[in-house]
Scaffold this motif. Sequence first.
Motif: not given
Length: 127
Positions: A94-112
């Motif tokens: 299990y990996y934790c990830a941080a995304g400073p530029r995620i805003g759209r709901p569809t972006d949350y599930a995309a690792g990229g």
Amino acid sequence: QVQLVESGGGLVQPGGSLRLSCAASGRTVSTYAMGWFRQAPGEDRAFVAAISWSGGSTYYADSVKGRFTISRVNAKNTVYLQMNSLKPEDTAVYYCAAGPRIGRPTDYAAGGHYDYWGQGTQVTVSS
């Protein structure tokens, strides 16, 4: 730079529970979306759960809905994943990830869309 360190993994019997923690350092992640992903042997990395910067929105993979809960304490720069009713198919790193530029709901599930990743913690569900 942000460093993420996961902890709380281990061996648990089917039906058991674990709580994973992800501690961030280097800078505050209080304005970042945070996510949990997992990778089983021989499989691609898969989305598990994510949470908005405020904690007001959460997202889950269908396979864990109703069993896993993601939460965060911004004052501690930490994100959690409470895992209940664990199944053998939950076995993975299990990996934790941080995304400073995620805003759209569809972006949350995309690792990229995540910029920072931890080293992972092993979760094994077996009797």
